[in-house]
Design a protein around this motif. Structure first.
Motif, PDB file in Angstrom:
ATOM      1  N   SER A   1      21.039  44.118  39.451  1.00 63.24           N
ATOM      2  CA  SER A   1      21.807  43.322  38.494  1.00 63.24           C
ATOM      3  C   SER A   1      23.120  42.929  39.147  1.00 63.24           C
ATOM      4  O   SER A   1      23.570  43.576  40.090  1.00 63.24           O
ATOM      5  N   TYR A   2      23.697  41.837  38.675  1.00 67.44           N
ATOM      6  CA  TYR A   2      24.979  41.412  39.234  1.00 67.44           C
ATOM      7  C   TYR A   2      25.798  40.710  38.174  1.00 67.44           C
ATOM      8  O   TYR A   2      25.279  40.240  37.162  1.00 67.44           O
ATOM      9  N   GLU A   3      27.091  40.659  38.440  1.00 68.47           N
ATOM     10  CA  GLU A   3      28.004  39.905  37.591  1.00 68.47           C
ATOM     11  C   GLU A   3      29.022  39.226  38.486  1.00 68.47           C
ATOM     12  O   GLU A   3      29.574  39.853  39.397  1.00 68.47           O
ATOM     13  N   ALA A   4      29.243  37.941  38.239  1.00 75.80           N
ATOM     14  CA  ALA A   4      30.277  37.187  38.952  1.00 75.80           C
ATOM     15  C   ALA A   4      31.538  37.227  38.104  1.00 75.80           C
ATOM     16  O   ALA A   4      31.474  37.085  36.884  1.00 75.80           O
ATOM     17  N   ALA A   5      32.683  37.432  38.771  1.00 77.69           N
ATOM     18  CA  ALA A   5      33.933  37.561  38.020  1.00 77.69           C
ATOM     19  C   ALA A   5      35.088  36.939  38.782  1.00 77.69           C
ATOM     20  O   ALA A   5      35.111  36.948  40.013  1.00 77.69           O
ATOM     21  N   ASP A   6      36.021  36.418  38.025  1.00 76.05           N
ATOM     22  CA  ASP A   6      37.314  35.980  38.549  1.00 76.05           C
ATOM     23  C   ASP A   6      38.327  36.981  38.011  1.00 76.05           C
ATOM     24  O   ASP A   6      38.678  36.950  36.833  1.00 76.05           O
ATOM     25  N   PHE A   7      38.771  37.914  38.870  1.00 72.58           N
ATOM     26  CA  PHE A   7      39.679  38.961  38.422  1.00 72.58           C
ATOM     27  C   PHE A   7      40.970  38.391  37.835  1.00 72.58           C
ATOM     28  O   PHE A   7      41.614  39.034  37.025  1.00 72.58           O
ATOM     29  N   GLY A   8      41.343  37.189  38.263  1.00 70.42           N
ATOM     30  CA  GLY A   8      42.556  36.569  37.759  1.00 70.42           C
ATOM     31  C   GLY A   8      42.501  36.253  36.271  1.00 70.42           C
ATOM     32  O   GLY A   8      43.527  36.005  35.650  1.00 70.42           O
ATOM     33  N   LYS A   9      41.295  36.279  35.686  1.00 70.09           N
ATOM     34  CA  LYS A   9      41.134  35.984  34.262  1.00 70.09           C
ATOM     35  C   LYS A   9      40.840  37.231  33.436  1.00 70.09           C
ATOM     36  O   LYS A   9      40.581  37.135  32.244  1.00 70.09           O
ATOM     37  N   LEU A  10      40.859  38.392  34.078  1.00 68.60           N
ATOM     38  CA  LEU A  10      40.547  39.641  33.381  1.00 68.60           C
ATOM     39  C   LEU A  10      41.767  40.546  33.334  1.00 68.60           C
ATOM     40  O   LEU A  10      42.578  40.553  34.265  1.00 68.60           O
ATOM     41  N   SER A  11      41.857  41.346  32.271  1.00 71.33           N
ATOM     42  CA  SER A  11      42.912  42.359  32.228  1.00 71.33           C
ATOM     43  C   SER A  11      42.611  43.417  33.285  1.00 71.33           C
ATOM     44  O   SER A  11      41.477  43.523  33.774  1.00 71.33           O
ATOM     45  N   PHE A  12      43.606  44.227  33.613  1.00 70.71           N
ATOM     46  CA  PHE A  12      43.389  45.272  34.607  1.00 70.71           C
ATOM     47  C   PHE A  12      42.310  46.244  34.142  1.00 70.71           C
ATOM     48  O   PHE A  12      41.454  46.655  34.922  1.00 70.71           O
ATOM     49  N   ARG A  13      42.325  46.594  32.858  1.00 70.30           N
ATOM     50  CA  ARG A  13      41.292  47.498  32.346  1.00 70.30           C
ATOM     51  C   ARG A  13      39.899  46.881  32.492  1.00 70.30           C
ATOM     52  O   ARG A  13      38.945  47.559  32.863  1.00 70.30           O
TER      53      ARG A  13
END
Length: 202
Positions: free
Chosen positions: A51-63
């Motif tokens: 399984s995988y997930e693509a993410a832009d950390f700049g749009k997520l809270s630190f938690r």
């Protein structure tokens, strides 16, 4: 991790990849943007019982960033500060760092090793494309496939894994690992008949 209730998160039963993408916005002209994101996601789509997930950390809270990474055993991204999240990965984890052709830094390799993680580098050999002071890294799809095959092969051997194969795995090999059984339904797969483990010679 304890303050976010993420200390006792069990490692994923099957390889879980978090691939990070940096994206430009009107507020921030970030660099080291992957030029061909879709190619990389297509490669990950080829995998079975992954399984995988693509993410832009700049749009997520630190938690949210920590929760995502803590539940993964493979972290993939272009050279950049977000790769320090390898420190928070599952106990057995792999960091795949994509280097643009012009970078020679080694600090994420050192950080991953100090945290007890496996480090797998890959380098783009194609010339980056510039948008002002920001660059886009073209990643060779075949090279990325080989790198991810190696990462998944290692991740399948974590804990007591018994699936000796990489990204695209013979379903009969996957079926030999009883630890995979609960994951078939959640990933929408059907378990194949496993190879026999009975010695065939008389």
């Amino acid at each position: 991790l304890k303050s976010f209730n993420l200390w006792d998160v069990p490692p994923p039963a099957v390889p879980r990849v978090v691939i990070t993408f940096r994206r430009r916005s009107s507020a921030k002209n970030v660099g080291r943007v992957i030029a061909n994101e879709k190619d990389l996601l297509d490669v990950l789509d080829e995998g079975n019982l992954v399984s995988y997930e693509a993410a832009d950390f700049g749009k997520l809270s630190f938690r949210e960033q920590l929760k995502l990474v803590r539940g993964a055993n493979v972290l993939v991204g272009a050279h950049g500060a977000g790769l320090m999240h390898a420190l928070f990965m599952a106990e057995e984890g792999i960091l795949v760092e994509i280097h643009p052709s012009y970078r020679l830094d080694r600090h994420f390799r050192l950080a991953a090793r100090m945290a007890g993680k496996v480090y797998l580098p890959m380098r783009s050999t194609e010339t980056v494309k510039c948008t002002g002071s920001s660059d886009s890294i073209p990643v060779d799809k075949a090279d990325f496939r080989r790198t991810m095959d190696a990462a998944i092969r290692i991740a399948r051997s974590f804990d007591d894994g018994a699936s000796e194969c990489g990204l695209k795995c013979d379903p009969r090999i996957l079926a030999m690992d009883p630890g995979n059984d609960p994951e078939y339904r959640s990933l929408g797969m059907t378990k194949a008949s496993p190879y026999s483990t009975i010695f065939p010679c008389k």
